[in-house]
Design a protein around this motif. Structure first.
Motif, PDB file in Angstrom:
ATOM      1  N   PRO A   1     -85.585  20.685 -56.193  1.00  0.00           N
ATOM      2  CA  PRO A   1     -86.571  21.018 -55.155  1.00  0.00           C
ATOM      3  C   PRO A   1     -86.015  21.961 -54.091  1.00  0.00           C
ATOM      4  O   PRO A   1     -84.806  22.026 -53.872  1.00  0.00           O
ATOM      5  CB  PRO A   1     -86.905  19.649 -54.551  1.00  0.00           C
ATOM      6  N   GLU A   2     -86.912  22.671 -53.466  1.00  0.00           N
ATOM      7  CA  GLU A   2     -86.556  23.498 -52.313  1.00  0.00           C
ATOM      8  C   GLU A   2     -86.234  22.563 -51.152  1.00  0.00           C
ATOM      9  O   GLU A   2     -86.905  21.554 -50.945  1.00  0.00           O
ATOM     10  CB  GLU A   2     -87.736  24.403 -51.967  1.00  0.00           C
ATOM     11  N   LEU A   3     -85.205  22.903 -50.385  1.00  0.00           N
ATOM     12  CA  LEU A   3     -84.749  22.021 -49.317  1.00  0.00           C
ATOM     13  C   LEU A   3     -84.696  22.758 -47.986  1.00  0.00           C
ATOM     14  O   LEU A   3     -84.146  23.854 -47.892  1.00  0.00           O
ATOM     15  CB  LEU A   3     -83.359  21.463 -49.644  1.00  0.00           C
ATOM     16  N   VAL A   4     -85.258  22.125 -46.970  1.00  0.00           N
ATOM     17  CA  VAL A   4     -85.141  22.615 -45.597  1.00  0.00           C
ATOM     18  C   VAL A   4     -84.562  21.490 -44.746  1.00  0.00           C
ATOM     19  O   VAL A   4     -85.028  20.349 -44.804  1.00  0.00           O
ATOM     20  CB  VAL A   4     -86.499  23.063 -45.029  1.00  0.00           C
ATOM     21  N   ILE A   5     -83.526  21.814 -43.990  1.00  0.00           N
ATOM     22  CA  ILE A   5     -82.922  20.861 -43.062  1.00  0.00           C
ATOM     23  C   ILE A   5     -83.351  21.256 -41.654  1.00  0.00           C
ATOM     24  O   ILE A   5     -83.098  22.384 -41.212  1.00  0.00           O
ATOM     25  CB  ILE A   5     -81.388  20.862 -43.179  1.00  0.00           C
ATOM     26  N   ILE A   6     -84.021  20.338 -40.970  1.00  0.00           N
ATOM     27  CA  ILE A   6     -84.487  20.578 -39.605  1.00  0.00           C
ATOM     28  C   ILE A   6     -83.549  19.859 -38.648  1.00  0.00           C
ATOM     29  O   ILE A   6     -83.334  18.650 -38.760  1.00  0.00           O
ATOM     30  CB  ILE A   6     -85.925  20.069 -39.405  1.00  0.00           C
ATOM     31  N   SER A   7     -82.984  20.606 -37.723  1.00  0.00           N
ATOM     32  CA  SER A   7     -82.097  20.006 -36.738  1.00  0.00           C
ATOM     33  C   SER A   7     -82.281  20.743 -35.419  1.00  0.00           C
ATOM     34  O   SER A   7     -83.176  21.569 -35.269  1.00  0.00           O
ATOM     35  CB  SER A   7     -80.639  20.053 -37.219  1.00  0.00           C
ATOM     36  N   GLY A   8     -81.427  20.423 -34.473  1.00  0.00           N
ATOM     37  CA  GLY A   8     -81.522  21.081 -33.180  1.00  0.00           C
ATOM     38  C   GLY A   8     -81.453  20.098 -32.038  1.00  0.00           C
ATOM     39  O   GLY A   8     -81.179  18.906 -32.218  1.00  0.00           O
ATOM     40  N   MET A   9     -81.733  20.593 -30.866  1.00  0.00           N
ATOM     41  CA  MET A   9     -81.604  19.804 -29.649  1.00  0.00           C
ATOM     42  C   MET A   9     -82.706  18.756 -29.549  1.00  0.00           C
ATOM     43  O   MET A   9     -83.863  19.013 -29.888  1.00  0.00           O
ATOM     44  CB  MET A   9     -81.655  20.719 -28.428  1.00  0.00           C
ATOM     45  N   SER A  10     -82.334  17.572 -29.075  1.00  0.00           N
ATOM     46  CA  SER A  10     -83.327  16.531 -28.827  1.00  0.00           C
ATOM     47  C   SER A  10     -84.311  17.018 -27.768  1.00  0.00           C
ATOM     48  O   SER A  10     -83.911  17.503 -26.709  1.00  0.00           O
ATOM     49  CB  SER A  10     -82.632  15.252 -28.342  1.00  0.00           C
ATOM     50  N   GLY A  11     -85.596  16.892 -28.072  1.00  0.00           N
ATOM     51  CA  GLY A  11     -86.619  17.353 -27.150  1.00  0.00           C
ATOM     52  C   GLY A  11     -87.041  18.791 -27.371  1.00  0.00           C
ATOM     53  O   GLY A  11     -87.939  19.289 -26.685  1.00  0.00           O
ATOM     54  N   ALA A  12     -86.427  19.476 -28.351  1.00  0.00           N
ATOM     55  CA  ALA A  12     -86.747  20.884 -28.580  1.00  0.00           C
ATOM     56  C   ALA A  12     -87.892  21.080 -29.560  1.00  0.00           C
ATOM     57  O   ALA A  12     -88.350  22.200 -29.746  1.00  0.00           O
ATOM     58  CB  ALA A  12     -85.510  21.640 -29.079  1.00  0.00           C
ATOM     59  N   GLY A  13     -88.354  20.006 -30.207  1.00  0.00           N
ATOM     60  CA  GLY A  13     -89.522  20.145 -31.070  1.00  0.00           C
ATOM     61  C   GLY A  13     -89.293  19.829 -32.531  1.00  0.00           C
ATOM     62  O   GLY A  13     -90.059  20.255 -33.386  1.00  0.00           O
ATOM     63  N   ARG A  14     -88.251  19.064 -32.837  1.00  0.00           N
ATOM     64  CA  ARG A  14     -87.975  18.746 -34.240  1.00  0.00           C
ATOM     65  C   ARG A  14     -89.139  18.027 -34.900  1.00  0.00           C
ATOM     66  O   ARG A  14     -89.503  18.317 -36.038  1.00  0.00           O
ATOM     67  CB  ARG A  14     -86.703  17.897 -34.353  1.00  0.00           C
ATOM     68  N   SER A  15     -89.734  17.060 -34.211  1.00  0.00           N
ATOM     69  CA  SER A  15     -90.820  16.296 -34.820  1.00  0.00           C
ATOM     70  C   SER A  15     -92.041  17.168 -35.069  1.00  0.00           C
ATOM     71  O   SER A  15     -92.733  17.017 -36.080  1.00  0.00           O
ATOM     72  CB  SER A  15     -91.202  15.098 -33.940  1.00  0.00           C
ATOM     73  N   THR A  16     -92.315  18.115 -34.168  1.00  0.00           N
ATOM     74  CA  THR A  16     -93.439  19.026 -34.380  1.00  0.00           C
ATOM     75  C   THR A  16     -93.191  19.908 -35.593  1.00  0.00           C
ATOM     76  O   THR A  16     -94.080  20.120 -36.420  1.00  0.00           O
ATOM     77  CB  THR A  16     -93.652  19.904 -33.134  1.00  0.00           C
ATOM     78  N   ALA A  17     -91.976  20.420 -35.720  1.00  0.00           N
ATOM     79  CA  ALA A  17     -91.637  21.247 -36.877  1.00  0.00           C
ATOM     80  C   ALA A  17     -91.761  20.453 -38.172  1.00  0.00           C
ATOM     81  O   ALA A  17     -92.270  20.945 -39.182  1.00  0.00           O
ATOM     82  CB  ALA A  17     -90.221  21.804 -36.727  1.00  0.00           C
ATOM     83  N   ALA A  18     -91.303  19.194 -38.137  1.00  0.00           N
ATOM     84  CA  ALA A  18     -91.379  18.351 -39.332  1.00  0.00           C
ATOM     85  C   ALA A  18     -92.828  18.067 -39.710  1.00  0.00           C
ATOM     86  O   ALA A  18     -93.202  18.120 -40.889  1.00  0.00           O
ATOM     87  CB  ALA A  18     -90.621  17.045 -39.097  1.00  0.00           C
TER      88      ALA A  18
END
Length: 317
Positions: free
Chosen positions: A34-51
């Motif tokens: 499968p195609e894989l994307v890893i979402i990371s970054g600063m807490s509060g920067a919008g990870r859940s919205t991106a996910a």
């Protein structure tokens, strides 16, 4: 963007992954990986919205998965016979000691020729402090210190990962809709993001649906309830439906409201809204609203909108 990643909804998904799956990829065709994307970054920067954006685009999303389990997750996807073709994994410092395994997992993925992309959500200290203060929650790394201390510690932990990122999005001045638009531009491809509609008939005497985005009133049409031969039937009956749409204004209303929904749907897609509930009401939710809901849903489906019809109050009389 009043959003805090520590309040995301799918916090238990990682526990569902079995570590007992063999890591030998030889039996799995490369085409099945499968195609894989890893979402990371600063807490509060919008990870859940991106996910959530990727989830709405059809990706299988796992939140807060320990990095050591990412290769196992890819292995499971490869063995799903094409049912899991795209996986997005949210990785962040909430994993604490597990986060240290990320570098090793990335090397493992590279050795197995897994195509992966890293999306890193960035934001300024000022914006992050403002967001944490607005939800009155501590930063996951601040301990007994201040929010800015937690932010500084997190930046240092994520510095190397940020340098490896394929896509960095600075959300300092973005709202939720603008972030979703950026994610759509990267991952939606040439197709316009899908809109899913629920068309729900209801009776006003039982109350308005609390989850309705749009409400339509069909009580301007004559009520088949007062036609003795039609009273026992519902709007699913051809004779009842024919009676409703032979009334003055019924067909014109359907045509005009369908045109309005086309305009609204375009705006919803642009603003990142993927789900809409359209409530169609009459007095009892049995005749007029049911007939109108069925026709309206058929029109939306013909326009390419994935549509489900629900008759909330039919049968309650």
């Amino acid at each position: 963007m009043n959003e805090h990643d520590g309040q995301e909804e799918r916090t238990g998904d990682g526990a569902q992954v079995s570590t007992g799956t063999p890591n030998d990829k030889a039996a799995v065709p490369d085409a099945a990986i499968p195609e894989l994307v890893i979402i990371s970054g600063m807490s509060g920067a919008g990870r859940s919205t991106a996910a959530k954006c990727l989830e709405d685009l059809g990706w299988f999303v796992v939140d807060n998965l320990p990095p050591a389990l990412i290769p196992t997750m890819v292995e499971l996807g490869a063995r799903s016979q094409g049912n899991v073709a795209r996986i997005a994994v949210v990785v962040d410092v909430r994993g604490r000691r597990f986060f240290d395994n990320l570098r090793e997992s990335l090397a493992d993925l590279e050795a197995k020729n897994v195509t992966r992309r890293i999306v890193f959500l960035e934001s300024s200290d000022e914006a992050l402090v403002r967001r944490f203060e607005s939800v009155r929650r501590p930063h996951p790394l601040q301990g007994d210190g201040r929010i800015v201390d937690g932010i500084a510690a997190e930046r240092e932990l994520l510095r190397e990962l940020r340098g490896d990122a394929d896509l960095v999005i600075d959300t300092s001045s973005l709202n939720v809709h603008e972030l979703r638009a950026k994610m759509d531009a990267q991952f939606a491809g040439e197709e316009e993001p899908e809109l899913r509609a629920t068309v729900m008939s209801f009776g006003y005497k039982y109350g308005l649906p609390v989850d309705a985005d749009l409400v339509v009133d069909c009580r301007f049409l004559p009520n088949p309830h007062w036609v003795p031969e039609l009273r026992p039937y519902t709007g699913l009956n051809d004779e009842v439906s024919g009676y409703v749409f032979n009334q003055p204004g019924a067909k014109e209303f359907l045509d005009r409201y369908t045109e309005l929904l086309q305009l609204v749907a375009t705006g919803y897609r642009r603003e990142g809204k993927r789900y809409v509930t359209i409530a169609v009401g009459c007095t009892g939710g049995k005749h007029r609203s049911v007939a109108m809901s069925e026709k309206l849903a058929a029109r939306l489906a013909a326009e390419g909108v994935e549509t489900v019809v629900v008759h909330r109050d039919m049968g309650r009389e």
